[in-house]
Design a protein around this motif. Structure first.
Motif, short mmCIF file in Angstrom:
data_model
loop_
_atom_site.label_atom_id
_atom_site.label_comp_id
_atom_site.label_asym_id
_atom_site.label_seq_id
_atom_site.Cartn_x
_atom_site.Cartn_y
_atom_site.Cartn_z
N HIS A 23 96.11 34.90 59.97
CA HIS A 23 95.39 33.69 60.36
C HIS A 23 95.66 33.35 61.82
O HIS A 23 96.73 33.60 62.35
N GLU A 24 94.66 32.68 62.43
CA GLU A 24 94.74 32.33 63.85
C GLU A 24 95.98 31.50 64.19
O GLU A 24 96.52 31.61 65.29
N GLY A 58 103.49 44.02 61.28
CA GLY A 58 102.72 43.21 60.34
C GLY A 58 102.02 44.14 59.36
O GLY A 58 101.99 45.37 59.57
N THR A 59 101.45 43.57 58.32
CA THR A 59 100.73 44.40 57.36
C THR A 59 99.42 44.89 57.99
O THR A 59 99.02 44.43 59.07
N ARG A 60 98.75 45.79 57.30
CA ARG A 60 97.62 46.46 57.92
C ARG A 60 96.46 45.52 58.25
O ARG A 60 95.87 45.61 59.32
N LEU A 61 96.14 44.61 57.32
CA LEU A 61 95.03 43.71 57.62
C LEU A 61 95.39 42.77 58.77
O LEU A 61 94.56 42.51 59.66
N ILE A 79 93.17 42.70 62.19
CA ILE A 79 92.54 41.51 62.79
C ILE A 79 93.08 41.29 64.20
O ILE A 79 92.32 41.06 65.15
N LEU A 80 94.40 41.42 64.35
CA LEU A 80 95.01 41.22 65.67
C LEU A 80 94.46 42.21 66.69
O LEU A 80 94.17 41.84 67.83
N ILE A 109 81.43 38.96 60.24
CA ILE A 109 81.10 40.40 60.34
C ILE A 109 82.34 41.20 60.71
O ILE A 109 82.64 42.24 60.13
N ASN A 110 83.12 40.67 61.67
CA ASN A 110 84.35 41.36 62.08
C ASN A 110 85.30 41.57 60.91
O ASN A 110 85.77 42.68 60.67
N VAL A 111 85.60 40.49 60.19
CA VAL A 111 86.60 40.59 59.13
C VAL A 111 86.08 41.45 57.98
O VAL A 111 86.83 42.26 57.43
#
Lengths: 554, 554
Positions: free
Chosen positions: A75-76, A95-98, A102-103, A259-261
């Motif tokens: 999260h942001e 961090g984990t993969r997701l 995102i980062l 769309i990105n996520v």
């Protein structure tokens, strides 16, 4: 320094007394790890500001001893500051993969090097200096969220991350009770735990309950369905897709962040969509309306978001028509209530059926309520407790909860950003303060807008500005040209010609008097203009515009 | 015009699609009565605005045929526009005693003649032109609230006013079921009914439940109690006083509007306080803290209110100390959530025990929930229905409710401010529109701040202003002095000296080029400055300050 004299320090740089910009320093001797690096959205008393990040002066001073940055989730308010602070500090990021997926997108958008990212799996333990950090799976409103166990030379720190206990999680993976329980059995020195819902009684409902409400919506809707939610709520999106499969609808994705996520989540396997389910937004008109569901951003009424544009009949690709069913699968974040209400009103005016509000079952929180917090405290049984991730009242309520279940109040620390919390094996205290605060981001400027600029903006927004210009011959001590008066944001000049003419006359007379009295210092003349005009305008209008005298010299 | 051809018109001038500035015109032939004349508080997109009142152009055009102004109750959103509009229109004003008592204070504060006020009692009927208006007692969050029956030549109109059904009202007076029921029996042409809580299921709890929660608070509090609520909620204040008597505390009143309403209510007998119960705020330190309760304004976190000042340790007479119990007996009005939260946080930081939030029983709404609305519809059984007093979604929900209980959807009108709703004995339609809208009040100015000024204020608040001044000799077509650049609300000039110097150079170069090309029109030169500088600053900062070129002539 002999090792046994060294102390363990926890220094929150953000996230205490606020929901946002979470960031915590763990320090032992000359080694630091950083937990999370989030941003916050500006308050209404910060006009023109885009984002707020923590003041990292302390980290910059100690940049050579930062061993790792560990992220709890994507999260942001936990990762959003990294594109800015990685220009000043660097360290391997875990961090984990997701989370890292995102980062990575954020870093690339901001042209920041993304090569030092190290993906981990829940259950993994990484070493950083004298610390070992374990990642513990937790349920939250984004997949791949984790709590942390931080083994230090003086004892174990547990950080819950943002969490809830969901007994029927969408991906089948529950918060890892056993890991927290085992840590508790082995002994935990300090726990930091999520306080967001410390005011809320009972137990936060399972994400799965939202799917049940969606099922009802899909069963009843005759035409298109449009569902707005947070782009990072991948499990929510999965439930929309599952219902789309069940009810034979195609899914179109709308909104840049959505769309990105979705793209990242599909790629990494956090979202499962059968072949052909997802269609391009340009294809929606190739299908009958009862075969379409659109997932979109805008659940907070954000002015530029897809849903808000649709509600304003201002979206290039999707126009709302009577028969559309629109689901706001979110609760307004405090401060957004009016924006969301306006969006709902606009959608209703276009004839849509809008499903919104707390009693519809279409949204659940991602944070633990009081009964879950009690469970976490009982699993971990820490010696010391620091409520984190909350405004001041949430921290107070969480501290009271810990006391209610039997913790010694002297072992609970309601801290502020910047506090140095120092621990030995059996003692803890707030021993000092480091620099901390808000760094405001406005356009390309990071930190160049401070209190004076904000104060000016607020004043300008209230009553506008009056500019008084004149050209003077300093040698002869006389006005060559002017005074002219220009105003913006004050009144319509046309309707107030008399007021403006009187203002000019008063300024001219007042300056003349000054000059006769041999007052020729420009600062004194300017002060005189401000005072004379300010008083006159307040008498006439009860307003206090900013008055800016400009004297030119020839 | 033959009488049988005349139509009955209902023209809402405020209160539809919004909560606030309620005002409705009833017209038959050449006779008008006006129901309520309220104000609204400004939205966040109206910086610097103090109040908003309805556009009354229609009333001014028809001022000679206004027979009466009837008021349902004394809340600001029903009477607050009168101090302003009574400068343009006049008519006898009818309302209950408390309503007129509050209004009289407002009129005197604003130096408006208060001699045309005619008090009525619930049950009374007044005549105004061809209309007879009956006042019907209803329960609401202010005493002496009424609904209206308006007998017209074409049939009966019922206006519920703001209401709820409280079966255990504090003053023992229930909403007058029988009156509404009798009107229903005799036949009602049109009903207008309060839609505020049309989203809320069930039944709004009785005001008496708040007294039970107060009792618990008084029983538990060891030191001072401070209760913040709306000054007009006289029944709430009575319940505080009743508990004060029971628990042997003295009551001090704080906040200008609270003192005003308590004074009026005591005088008119709407509040009962035994001799010696109420003490002056200056006397509180003469008593032990366990004998004190303070009733104050500030339940909405209003920046200048008594409670907010106490929370900021900025009140002259009351400082918060640990042990104080503070009750926020109100729910934040949408838009005030953050102000209220900040006040709670500040009070907690001072060590107070703060009782707040929806689940504490310390506040109930004054508006009917869905089951009560259904009861009202069933009592009145109107031929036509206009949901009023609500944002658009509330009107829609209320219309749906009417349909659910069996009303013909063609007989329900979701209208907008300014719509002319025209009725015969058996038909109704929206037939046109009159001028309506918002008049903004800023200081002494009524209506002098319009869209352009607001747009300027918004732009100024976002990125500030850059003023470019130069003195030119027009004959010689050359710059005599400048360009100088002054900015406010943009960046710290000291930190951006380079940016400012570059800006000056660019402007100077660009002007020089214009002059070389014989472009000497000032409007063209100004446009050139705006364009050149705007582009440069956006490139450098991604901000768009207002750019104001000022050219002086010598």
């Amino acid at each position: 320094m002999a090792k046994e004299l060294q102390k363990l320090q926890i220094i929150p740089l953000g996230g205490l007394g606020e929901i946002g910009k979470n960031m915590t320093v763990i320090r032992y001797g000359n080694e630091i790890i950083l937990i999370d690096a989030g941003l916050m959205f500006p308050d209404e008393d910060m006009p023109g500001i885009d984002l707020v990040i923590p003041d990292i002066s302390y980290l910059v001073e100690n940049k050579d001893i930062i061993k790792a940055i560990v992220l709890t989730h994507g999260h942001e308010d936990h990762i959003g500051a990294l594109p800015y602070i990685l220009r000043q500090i660097s360290a391997p990021i875990y961090g984990t993969r997701l989370t890292l997926g995102i980062l990575e997108g954020r870093l690339k958008e901001n042209n920041v090097d993304a090569s030092n990212l190290h993906p981990v799996n829940p259950g993994d333990i990484i070493n950083a200096g004298c610390f070992s950090v374990g990642f513990i799976h937790v349920n939250h409103s984004i997949p791949d969220a984790t709590g942390l166990s931080i083994r230090t030379p003086l004892g174990m720190i547990v950080h819950t991350g943002d969490f809830k206990f969901d007994y029927t999680p969408i991906d089948g993976k529950m918060t890892d009770f056993r890991a927290f329980s085992e840590l508790g059995n082995r002994g935990v020195l300090v726990m930091m735990a999520d306080s967001t819902n410390a005011e809320r009684e009972g137990h936060t409902p399972s994400e799965k309950t939202v799917g049940i409400a969606f099922d009802k919506t899909f069963r009843n809707a005759r035409d298109r369905i449009i569902i707005a939610t947070f782009s990072s709520n991948v499990h929510r999106i999965q439930q929309v897709m599952d219902n789309a499969v069940k009810y034979h609808r195609h899914v179109a994705i709308l909104g840049r962040s959505m769309i990105n996520v979705v793209t990242i989540s599909l790629k990494l396997g956090y979202l499962n969509a059968p072949e052909g389910l997802i269609i391009d937004i340009d294809e929606i008109n190739n299908f009958p309306s009862e075969q379409i569901v659109i997932i979109t951003t805008g659940s907070q009424g954000e002015p530029m978001s897809a849903l808000t544009r649709m509600a304003m009949s201002d979206h290039r690709k999707v126009g709302i028509v009577p028969g559309d069913t629109i689901v706001l699968s979110a609760t307004p974040i405090p401060g957004n209530e009016k924006l969301v209400a306006r969006t709902i009103d606009n959608l209703l005016k276009l004839g849509a059926n809008v499903i919104y509000g707390r009693d519809q079952g279409i949204h659940v929180s991602g944070h633990a309520s009081r009964e879950e917090l009690k469970l976490m405290h009982n699993l971990v049984r820490p010696k010391f407790f620091i409520p984190v991730h909350g405004e001041y009242r949430h921290l107070v309520k969480h501290a009271q909860l810990a006391e209610e279940i039997g913790m010694d109040p002297d072992h609970i620390f309601i801290a502020e950003n910047g506090n140095i919390l120092e621990f030995t094996r059996d003692k803890g205290a707030i021993v000092g303060k480091v620099q901390s605060g808000k760094v405001l981001i406005d356009g390309l400027g990071v930190g160049d807008v401070g209190n004076i600029v904000l104060r000016d903006r607020r004043q300008l927004s209230q009553d506008g500005i009056i500019i008084v210009v004149m050209t003077m011959d300093k040698e002869k001590s006389c006005i060559v040209s002017g005074p002219d008066i220009v105003s913006r944001g004050f009144v319509y000049v046309r309707e107030s010609e008399e007021l403006m003419n009187n203002s000019k006359e008063r300024v001219a007379a007042s300056i003349k008097k000054c000059l006769e009295n041999k007052v020729t210092e420009w600062s004194a003349l300017k002060a005189n203009v401000r005072e004379t005009l300010g008083r006159y305008l307040y008498e006439q209008t009860r307003r206090r515009p900013m008055i800016l005298p400009i004297i030119m010299e020839v």
